[in-house]
Design a protein around this motif. Structure first.
Motif, mmCIF file in Angstrom:
data_model
loop_
_atom_site.group_PDB
_atom_site.id
_atom_site.type_symbol
_atom_site.label_atom_id
_atom_site.label_comp_id
_atom_site.label_asym_id
_atom_site.label_seq_id
_atom_site.Cartn_x
_atom_site.Cartn_y
_atom_site.Cartn_z
ATOM 1 N N PHE A 53 0.816 -1.208 0.000
ATOM 2 C CA PHE A 53 0.000 0.000 0.000
ATOM 3 C C PHE A 53 0.854 1.264 0.000
ATOM 4 O O PHE A 53 0.333 2.369 -0.065
ATOM 5 C CB PHE A 53 -0.938 0.014 1.213
ATOM 6 N N PHE A 83 0.160 0.089 -4.695
ATOM 7 C CA PHE A 83 -0.750 1.212 -4.914
ATOM 8 C C PHE A 83 -0.214 2.446 -4.224
ATOM 9 O O PHE A 83 0.387 2.349 -3.158
ATOM 10 C CB PHE A 83 -2.140 0.912 -4.323
ATOM 11 N N THR A 85 -1.770 4.445 -2.249
ATOM 12 C CA THR A 85 -3.055 4.476 -1.553
ATOM 13 C C THR A 85 -3.447 5.886 -1.127
ATOM 14 O O THR A 85 -4.589 6.312 -1.302
ATOM 15 C CB THR A 85 -2.993 3.575 -0.302
ATOM 16 N N TRP A 88 -4.591 7.945 -4.070
ATOM 17 C CA TRP A 88 -5.875 7.460 -4.589
ATOM 18 C C TRP A 88 -7.003 7.875 -3.651
ATOM 19 O O TRP A 88 -8.076 8.301 -4.080
ATOM 20 C CB TRP A 88 -5.813 5.938 -4.741
ATOM 21 N N ALA A 89 -6.754 7.750 -2.339
ATOM 22 C CA ALA A 89 -7.764 8.118 -1.348
ATOM 23 C C ALA A 89 -8.107 9.599 -1.476
ATOM 24 O O ALA A 89 -9.275 9.991 -1.434
ATOM 25 C CB ALA A 89 -7.268 7.797 0.058
ATOM 26 N N ILE A 96 -8.183 6.617 3.951
ATOM 27 C CA ILE A 96 -7.087 5.727 3.580
ATOM 28 C C ILE A 96 -7.543 4.271 3.735
ATOM 29 O O ILE A 96 -7.283 3.424 2.877
ATOM 30 C CB ILE A 96 -5.869 5.959 4.508
ATOM 31 N N ALA A 99 -9.894 3.289 1.006
ATOM 32 C CA ALA A 99 -9.135 3.206 -0.241
ATOM 33 C C ALA A 99 -8.360 1.892 -0.273
ATOM 34 O O ALA A 99 -8.383 1.159 -1.269
ATOM 35 C CB ALA A 99 -8.185 4.390 -0.363
ATOM 36 N N ALA A 100 -7.670 1.586 0.841
ATOM 37 C CA ALA A 100 -6.861 0.372 0.900
ATOM 38 C C ALA A 100 -7.737 -0.857 0.686
ATOM 39 O O ALA A 100 -7.370 -1.775 -0.045
ATOM 40 C CB ALA A 100 -6.140 0.292 2.243
ATOM 41 N N LEU A 103 -9.023 -0.939 -3.111
ATOM 42 C CA LEU A 103 -7.937 -1.262 -4.041
ATOM 43 C C LEU A 103 -7.568 -2.732 -3.931
ATOM 44 O O LEU A 103 -7.390 -3.439 -4.923
ATOM 45 C CB LEU A 103 -6.702 -0.404 -3.725
ATOM 46 N N ARG A 104 -7.460 -3.173 -2.690
ATOM 47 C CA ARG A 104 -7.046 -4.540 -2.421
ATOM 48 C C ARG A 104 -8.068 -5.539 -2.968
ATOM 49 O O ARG A 104 -7.715 -6.479 -3.672
ATOM 50 C CB ARG A 104 -6.913 -4.635 -0.892
ATOM 51 N N SER A 189 -1.274 -2.510 9.187
ATOM 52 C CA SER A 189 -1.846 -1.879 7.999
ATOM 53 C C SER A 189 -3.281 -1.387 8.193
ATOM 54 O O SER A 189 -3.771 -0.619 7.394
ATOM 55 C CB SER A 189 -1.787 -2.840 6.815
#
Lengths: 463, 463
Positions: A53, A83, A85, A88-89, A96, A99-100, A103-104, A189
């Motif tokens: 991330f 990513f 992250t 993107w967030a 976050i 977003a994580a 994406l994941r 994380s």
């Protein structure tokens, strides 16, 4: 011994069949490292996926190297992605943590499809379950937030998602890791949740287990009872919604007011029924309040409108403004026009094709041939009867059948958007593009469509 | 301000109508003292009842005097009783806490009936709700244990039971008491729970509210959602049980195995369906395991039997041994013969009538005319079609109608026992005696019947 419990749990819950390979989500922390070792010990075929991330600098990079070595030791396929992250967030205006997760899950889904893995496994265990229950209870929740994490789930983005460690307590994983000399990385994380989960882990749960040391034995049964209770509640909601409502040929749904008011738990039912259409509990309270008064009143969610007539509530799709003129000039990616339907949006960028063009693998992005698209572009919720030819398929297919195949949850299904080019479906947003608008060798100008998601559902399991 | 919130909550939930007087259960602690003051401030007619459980010696006596003075200050009727809780608990083989609850609720019910009070109010508040949720979660629970305490409830023993403080946080009660100069006694009567609740109150809840200070605002909505969810689940259970089963003229219930196995959540359904018949979840798992095997197998609860035939599960009443010869000699009360049906028993004492005979007011005791009773006495679960003339009524009545009038919960209804004198119903146990066996001026020998209860349901609100 612990391997036996693991195998028993997998068999009891039919999590893994004899064919096919499972894609394990491995962060490199204790839980997922143990999961990988268990799969290896009991000879279940697997592959390992790791997401970097990029949130903790070199630490993140070392996690990735650790997991890659692990895959090497077990001699299994390894998939890695990275990513940005945080960026993107910020772009999507989400946390976050969200977003994580998004994406994941999107990436797991695409890897699973690409390599034909049967299912994806995450290493959630009993402590996660109790922490999630207490966290959701603290924040306010319905039934779904209390049974928390499913043993097996048909996930909209991932596909079949299993949690084969959900029978185990964290202490058992620690013991197993020590007994087998497993090393692991410190897993930090769960960014946003980290503080809250730690408070619950260290300050709340020890008190509760002190009051009843048998808590960890009764917890799976409690979870199972709540899950089954929710299932029956959903059956009753579905049955009574079908019985109560009529659907017009144009898709408008009629809800008869008198019958609605005679139902037990009418407000609660209406809240649950209208939730997938984007109406909030507060709006439903307002709608309910009008039922005992004179007709009149209009209520809009992001995507639907309710009109209160004399004998009926009419539920229909909101119309949206179509986008025209978007092809007139080329844009830098990220600066394009945005077409919105409530809090759901799609950004439209038009760019010249370059020699080294490689499309993104993400489901939230679609690349189409700009010169084959017609104007205007329109965004709306899918309707019964919608039909198109998905990329790579020989013939056409009903959108409803596509959504059935994807085994979406009711909410995701009802909220699925289609992007129209003129009157034709160009993209079932976040799912499939239409074959006829695909990028071909002779395509010169590209349209890049990017889904910008609104906020997700309020209750969810942790990362 | 706080009085307004109180009145708003009462009106929103239709807890009190304009006619009739509410019987307040007042221990003398903070909560119930505030409740009495609120009723007085907003001019709702009320009376006060206090139970002296005799568990804390002179402390208990001083509590009683304090509450009596309170009633005097407000100028409202005052009812007082004293139980030897510890002795009663030992006799019945139940915990002090269970004994205290049962004695208290039975007495409230009898006072309410005797003085025609409309309803009984207890002073449970939001903290009690959250503590109960967490306590039940710790011990293992279903949905009912999570929504915990009902705002309004038709209680088997009490009648209409309301909790008009369920909107308020304990701190609000403390503030109100201080602002109005109210004094109160230290309330320590929740004997068994006291330690566990205190741990949760002081060690768990502060951490949770630290994570989300809005917890107290969202909690009522969470409770309401869980309560409504359970209601819908129960509707689905009732509907599908009716649809699935057939009842024979002799009361035997037939459950078709093939259809049962095709249902979603079959094990959970069967567990919930068979619970009122006294079957444990473990027994239901065993029954379920036989469904996929050859026919055969018998399973007994305290009161019912299940036989697994080829295509059906047959559910029928267990037979019991009738009691004869009980009238032959006089007995000291408490030493009589016992007639049992599983874990439910009735003790039968025959005594000479004395001049100062005064029957107990408790519903768990019945006094009958020994010389009008026939032998044998038999105990069984009531059946559809059972009919008798309740005490004081002009004609006969179906037992099912009586149970309907009492608005019993499904479990209490299904488990209701009748005591037969020959073939006639002498007592619907714990509810009503038959008119023809009543004690009359010329009665010489008395039969005293005492219900000895088994363990109650696993999940319940606190005292």
């Amino acid at each position: 011994m612990f391997e036996q419990d693991f195998l028993g749990f997998i068999n009891d819950n039919k999590l893994v069949d004899t064919t096919g390979r499972t894609l394990l989500a491995v962060s490199g922390g204790l839980d997922s490292t143990v999961m990988a070792n268990l799969f290896s010990c009991v000879n279940l075929p697997f592959a390992i996926a790791h997401v970097n991330f990029g949130l903790r600098g070199t630490d993140s990079d070392e996690d990735a190297r650790f997991v890659e070595q692990l895959a090497g030791q077990y001699g299994v396929p390894f998939h890695l992605t990275r990513f940005d992250t945080a960026q993107w967030a910020a772009e999507q205006g989400v946390s976050i943590q969200m977003a994580a997760r998004d994406l994941r899950y999107q990436w797991f889904g695409s890897i699973r499809q690409q390599y034909s893995y049967s299912r994806v496994a995450t290493a959630h265990h009993l402590n996660d379950v109790l922490e999630t229950m207490l966290l959701n209870l603290t924040r306010g929740t319905g039934l779904a937030g209390l049974h928390g994490i499913a043993v097996r789930q048909e996930h909209a983005q991932v596909g079949t998602l299993i949690r084969p460690l959900l029978f185990a307590h964290r202490d058992q994983l620690v013991t197993y890791a020590q007994a087998n000399g497993l090393t692991h990385r410190e897993d930090r994380s769960n960014a946003d949740d980290y503080y809250a989960r730690n408070r619950i882990r260290h300050h709340v749960i020890p008190t509760l287990t002190g009051l009843n040391p048998g808590l960890w034995q009764t917890l799976p049964r409690t979870v199972e009872r709540l899950r089954a209770a929710e299932q029956l509640m959903q059956l009753e909601l579905t049955r009574s919604w079908r019985q109560l409502t009529q659907t017009e040929p144009d898709g408008t749904i009629r809800v008869p007011i008198r019958q609605l008011m005679e139902l037990d738990e009418g407000v609660f039912r209406l809240t649950e029924w209208l939730r997938p259409f984007g109406f909030t509990p507060e709006q439903v309270r307002q709608i309910w309040a009008t039922l005992e008064r004179e007709p009149g009143g209009t209520f809009d969610s992001a995507t639907y409108r309710i009109v209160r007539e004399r004998q009926w509530l009419l539920l229909s799709l909101l119309k949206v403004t179509p986008l025209t003129g978007y092809k007139s000039d080329l844009q830098i990616i990220g600066s394009g026009a945005v077409i919105s339907l409530g809090d759901c949006s799609v950004r439209v960028d038009v760019i010249e094709r370059s020699a080294e063009f490689v499309p993104d693998a993400e489901l939230s992005v679609a690349w189409l041939d700009a010169d084959r698209l017609a104007e205007p572009l329109t965004l709306r919720i899918w309707q019964h009867g919608d039909r198109f030819r998905p990329l790579g398929l020989a013939g056409t297919k009903l959108v409803s059948d596509l959504l059935n195949d994807l085994k979406l949850e009711q909410r995701d299904r009802a909220q699925t958007l289609v992007l129209l080019s003129g009157h034709d479906i160009a993209w079932v947003v976040g799912r499939r593009i239409a074959h006829r608008f695909r990028v071909r060798p002779d395509t010169r100008r590209l349209v890049r469509l990017t889904q910008i998601q609104g906020s997700g559902p309020a209750e969810r399991p942790p990362l």
